[in-house]
Scaffold this motif. Structure first.
Motif, PDB file in Angstrom:
ATOM      1  N   ILE A 165     -23.512  -9.844  -9.859  1.00 36.97           N
ATOM      2  CA  ILE A 165     -24.505  -9.541 -10.802  1.00 36.97           C
ATOM      3  C   ILE A 165     -23.668  -8.420 -12.129  1.00 36.97           C
ATOM      4  CG2 ILE A 165     -26.819  -8.383 -11.843  1.00 36.97           C
ATOM      5  CD1 ILE A 165     -27.793  -9.709  -8.950  1.00 36.97           C
ATOM      6  N   VAL A 167     -14.085  -7.084 -28.861  1.00 37.05           N
ATOM      7  CA  VAL A 167     -15.196  -7.444 -29.805  1.00 37.05           C
ATOM      8  C   VAL A 167     -15.129  -6.448 -30.904  1.00 37.05           C
ATOM      9  CG1 VAL A 167     -17.784  -7.481 -30.009  1.00 37.05           C
ATOM     10  CG2 VAL A 167     -16.558  -8.703 -28.239  1.00 37.05           C
ATOM     11  N   VAL A 222     -17.251 -16.382 -25.058  1.00 34.34           N
ATOM     12  CA  VAL A 222     -18.187 -15.185 -25.440  1.00 34.34           C
ATOM     13  C   VAL A 222     -18.366 -15.484 -27.034  1.00 34.34           C
ATOM     14  CG1 VAL A 222     -18.330 -12.761 -25.485  1.00 34.34           C
ATOM     15  CG2 VAL A 222     -16.991 -13.815 -23.778  1.00 34.34           C
ATOM     16  N   SER A 228     -27.713 -10.954 -16.347  1.00 34.79           N
ATOM     17  CA  SER A 228     -26.154 -10.949 -16.163  1.00 34.79           C
ATOM     18  C   SER A 228     -25.775 -12.430 -16.862  1.00 34.79           C
ATOM     19  CB  SER A 228     -25.979 -10.848 -14.576  1.00 34.79           C
ATOM     20  OG  SER A 228     -24.625 -11.056 -14.462  1.00 34.79           O
ATOM     21  N   ILE A 260     -25.362 -11.969 -20.449  1.00 29.34           N
ATOM     22  CA  ILE A 260     -24.536 -10.833 -20.704  1.00 29.34           C
ATOM     23  C   ILE A 260     -23.141 -11.561 -21.078  1.00 29.34           C
ATOM     24  CG2 ILE A 260     -23.322  -8.561 -20.300  1.00 29.34           C
ATOM     25  CD1 ILE A 260     -25.939  -7.541 -19.368  1.00 29.34           C
ATOM     26  N   GLU A 261     -22.776 -12.462 -19.913  1.00 29.53           N
ATOM     27  CA  GLU A 261     -21.584 -12.888 -19.663  1.00 29.53           C
ATOM     28  C   GLU A 261     -21.227 -13.623 -21.046  1.00 29.53           C
ATOM     29  OE1 GLU A 261     -20.087 -14.359 -15.971  1.00 29.53           O
ATOM     30  OE2 GLU A 261     -18.762 -15.795 -17.106  1.00 29.53           O
ATOM     31  N   ALA A 284     -21.464 -11.024 -26.619  1.00 27.76           N
ATOM     32  CA  ALA A 284     -20.748 -10.199 -26.962  1.00 27.76           C
ATOM     33  C   ALA A 284     -21.397  -8.920 -27.411  1.00 27.76           C
ATOM     34  CB  ALA A 284     -19.723 -10.435 -28.236  1.00 27.76           C
ATOM     35  N   GLN A 297     -23.060  -7.275 -24.453  1.00 25.47           N
ATOM     36  CA  GLN A 297     -21.863  -6.509 -23.605  1.00 25.47           C
ATOM     37  C   GLN A 297     -21.666  -5.155 -23.959  1.00 25.47           C
ATOM     38  OE1 GLN A 297     -18.300  -9.353 -23.449  1.00 25.47           O
ATOM     39  NE2 GLN A 297     -19.448 -10.758 -22.386  1.00 25.47           N
TER      40      GLN A 297
END
Lengths: 205, 228
Positions: free
Chosen positions: A122, A136, B4, B34, B37-38, B41, B44
């Motif tokens: 997770i 990013v 992403v 989760s 989020i992967e 961007a 994250q």
């Protein structure tokens, strides 16, 4: 209580740092990782065990479970310390993520939840998305793949191989290092240099 | 490889993200966040910042561990070997095949899917594969064939859907890959899809789960996750 060091430390200067109460969490954690320093570990234990206990009480509302968590999480700190380096952020954040993950799995076990998923799935890399975040930040990820491909040709082969492992094959740093048969540190520096070069090339376009 | 993106529209609310980072969400919802989020961007960055902030504020409890206990824990740990085990991450295949199409999943969902999905084919081109993650949520992969439509329904709990492939729309909008779609019991909606859609859904109502079990006994209505 003080445990004697079992072996003379490889780097006496670091060991001395660890002895000092003023040593940073990061210095202590690295001393535990590099030299199995019990003195450094004791100091870390002093600093973190009550915080871990607090998180355990908050999440489990059970004193015994919270104590179990202190033992499990600090044991993990002892065992995983060799994997810590400054690239992973500050030591407190690293121990926080590790503790949260152990607590999550501890609760799953108590509640007999199916084992098909664990905290490390997770929060991959103990919640470390930093590599991606950096990319990013500079707007790298928004660049079209086609543009990036054109720049690949200009990278040194060794750096390109590392970038491919991480961003194309989606491997973790540890997996990629094993695949390419190079030390983890080498992989990280090649990745960093390669990404910087790539970024410069992309920006120049 | 999962792309992403900076252009995801729907994200978990701030409060939910905070609970996720603190480890306070159920396993089902943690998996959903989760997975989002992967792909995303922005999330994250947001989760990394939240984790940084939470760990910086990490205080000890008012009641500390007694010193004797403290020492016995310390002794126990120091007696353990420090195994320099490299992190072994199970290599799981990322792709699953749905309706003859290969779809790449986020790491956490790929791990769950690797344990084996049992697809049930329902009416109207809709299939579901239930996965048991905890006792508080009902989690499943849902696949809607191109051109299919679910019956209009409301939920008796909150539902989160992560779009994994394709897109679907309902009365409130259209949802693309990575979108974190939340529906509370007040919505009555009728999802439909043109191009087909694979989702992961988490319903956080134990009440509905019981009702679902009852509905399972009724062979005429196997759409257990829907209230008609």
């Amino acid at each position: 209580m003080v445990h004697p060091e079992t072996q003379p430390p490889a780097n006496p200067k670091l060991a001395l740092l660890a002895l000092r109460e003023s040593a940073s969490d990061e210095e202590l954690l690295i001393a535990v990782g590099n030299q199995q320093s019990r003195i450094a570990f004791n100091t870390l234990f002093n600093r973190f065990s009550n915080r871990i206990f607090a998180m355990g009480m908050k999440l489990t509302r059970n004193e015994q479970l919270a104590k179990d968590l202190v033992q499990e999480a600090m044991l993990m700190v002892w065992q995983k310390a060799p994997l810590y380096d400054l690239d992973r952020g500050n030591a407190q954040g690293w121990i926080f993520a590790l503790t949260r993950n152990r607590c999550f799995d501890l609760l799953r076990k108590i509640k007999r939840q199916p084992a098909c998923v664990s905290a490390d799935d997770i929060w991959p890399n103990d919640g470390d998305y930093r590599d991606l975040v950096e990319s990013v930040d500079t707007g790298f990820m928004s660049v079209e793949l086609e543009q990036v491909r054109a720049c690949y040709a200009q990278l040194p082969t060794a750096q390109l191989a590392v970038i491919e492992q991480i961003y194309v094959h989606d491997r973790t740093h540890e997996e990629a290092a094993a695949e390419l048969n190079i030390p983890l540190g080498t992989l990280k520096s090649r990745l960093r240099l390669g990404m910087e070069k790539l970024r410069t090339l992309v920006e120049a376009q | 490889m999962i792309a992403v993106s900076n252009k995801v529209n729907l994200h978990p609310p701030q409060e939910q993200m905070q609970k996720f980072v603190a480890g306070e969400l159920s396993t089902g919802l943690s998996v959903a966040v989760s997975a989002h989020i992967e792909y995303c961007a922005a999330c994250q960055q947001a989760s990394a910042k939240l984790e940084q902030a939470l760990s910086a504020d990490w205080d000890a409890a008012a009641t500390a561990i007694a010193e004797s206990e403290f020492n016995s824990i310390l002794d126990h740990i120091a007696a353990q070997p420090q195994s320099v085990a490299a992190a072994t991450v199970d290599a799981v295949p990322r792709a699953i095949v749905v309706n003859n199409k290969s779809v790449s999943l986020p790491r956490v969902l790929a791990k769950i899917a690797a344990a084996g999905l049992e697809w049930q084919h329902l009416r109207g081109g809709i299939s579901q594969a239930l996965v048991k993650l905890d006792d508080h949520t009902r989690c499943e992969f849902i696949y809607m064939k191109p051109g299919s439509k679910a019956p209009a329904h409301t939920h008796s709990g909150n539902e989160v859907m992560i779009v994994l492939d394709g897109s679907f729309c309902d009365e409130l909008g259209e949802y693309q890959a990575a979108d974190f779609v939340m529906r509370d019991p007040s919505y009555r909606h009728q999802p439909r899809t043109v191009e087909g859609c694979l989702c992961f859904s988490v319903l956080d109502s134990p009440l509905l789960f019981t009702e679902g079990m009852r509905r399972l006994l009724n062979p005429l209505n196997r759409l257990l996750f829907l209230h008609r």
